[in-house]
Design an enzyme around this catalytic site. Structure first.
Site, PDB file in Angstrom:
ATOM      1  N   SER A  79      -0.496  37.097   3.776  1.00 21.44           N
ATOM      2  CA  SER A  79      -0.012  35.605   4.270  1.00 21.44           C
ATOM      3  C   SER A  79      -0.554  35.369   5.592  1.00 21.44           C
ATOM      4  CB  SER A  79       1.626  35.827   4.651  1.00 21.44           C
ATOM      5  OG  SER A  79       1.844  34.409   5.171  1.00 21.44           O
ATOM      6  N   VAL A  84      -2.309  40.367  11.617  1.00 22.47           N
ATOM      7  CA  VAL A  84      -3.396  41.051  10.768  1.00 22.47           C
ATOM      8  C   VAL A  84      -4.165  39.980   9.977  1.00 22.47           C
ATOM      9  CG1 VAL A  84      -4.412  42.958   9.635  1.00 22.47           C
ATOM     10  CG2 VAL A  84      -2.479  43.359  11.017  1.00 22.47           C
ATOM     11  N   CYS A  85      -3.591  39.290   9.180  1.00 23.13           N
ATOM     12  CA  CYS A  85      -4.027  38.396   8.340  1.00 23.13           C
ATOM     13  C   CYS A  85      -4.674  37.278   9.198  1.00 23.13           C
ATOM     14  CB  CYS A  85      -2.984  37.896   7.384  1.00 23.13           C
ATOM     15  SG  CYS A  85      -2.205  38.900   6.158  1.00 23.13           S
ATOM     16  N   SER A  86      -4.043  36.874  10.059  1.00 25.13           N
ATOM     17  CA  SER A  86      -4.554  35.873  11.035  1.00 25.13           C
ATOM     18  C   SER A  86      -5.759  36.350  11.847  1.00 25.13           C
ATOM     19  CB  SER A  86      -3.485  35.339  12.193  1.00 25.13           C
ATOM     20  OG  SER A  86      -4.014  34.491  12.877  1.00 25.13           O
ATOM     21  N   THR A  89      -8.900  36.546   9.049  1.00 29.34           N
ATOM     22  CA  THR A  89      -9.069  35.271   8.639  1.00 29.34           C
ATOM     23  C   THR A  89      -9.761  34.545   9.658  1.00 29.34           C
ATOM     24  OG1 THR A  89      -7.470  35.046   6.990  1.00 29.34           O
ATOM     25  CG2 THR A  89      -8.573  33.020   7.497  1.00 29.34           C
TER      26      THR A  89
END
Length: 190
Positions: A79, A84-86, A89
């Site tokens: 998500s 971590v996903c932020s 990305t």
């Protein structure tokens, strides 16, 4: 009923059937140390990248086959609204500024949430795609987490020939991928 209404009603049933029939893999990833189950089969390096469909931020259909003939990074995240996903990305968004490569970031986030996140973060150099509707990517790439119906963290590099040149399934979902290794393969393919 209209054909579209029939399709919309059947779609959740079809997804459940596909998920039920999918190969289950355990022992490949964890979340905060707890084991998770992946549905589908992760394609091997050297194999042809499987096709998939997804939805763009503007609710338009996306077909992976439309990206043929270019080097692509496929970045799969649980998500965008998590730390971590932020980071992942944003890192690939910055990498995209310097290289002629198409970067696709897939998550189960709704397209509206992806659009909001990209606007807030200033992410404009990559394409975010939602796998929420059909789980086509997650099932075709063996990255759908059964227990959470989220995507596992993975980075793949696909060459102009549609062959997978690099694949890293991150064993612990809360950890970042090896950016340098993925980018080294990209540079070899350009």
């Amino acid at each position: 009923k209209s054909e579209q209404a029939k399709h919309n009603k059947q779609q959740p049933q079809q997804i459940v059937a596909l998920m039920t029939a999918a190969v289950e893999k355990t022992g490949l990833i964890t979340f905060a140390g707890g084991p998770l189950t992946l549905l589908g089969t992760l394609p091997a390096v050297g194999s042809t990248a499987p096709g998939f469909t997804a939805v763009t931020q503007d609710l338009a259909p996306f077909n992976f086959s439309d990206t043929k003939g270019t080097v692509r990074i496929i970045s799969s995240v649980p998500s965008l609204d998590t730390g971590v996903c932020s980071i992942q990305t944003n890192r690939f968004n910055n990498e995209a500024k310097a290289l002629p490569v198409k970067i696709l970031t897939l998550s189960m986030d709704l397209p509206f949430a992806q659009k909001r996140w990209c606007g807030a973060e200033g992410v404009h150099n990559l394409t975010t795609l939602s796998d929420h509707k059909d789980a086509s990517f997650g099932l075709n790439y063996g990255l759908l987490i059964k227990e959470l119906r989220l995507l596992a963290r993975c980075v793949m590099v696909v060459g102009k020939d549609d062959k997978i040149a690099y694949c890293e399934l991150v064993p612990e979902v809360t950890h970042e991928p090896n950016y340098a290794a993925a980018m080294a393969v990209v540079k070899q393919l350009l």
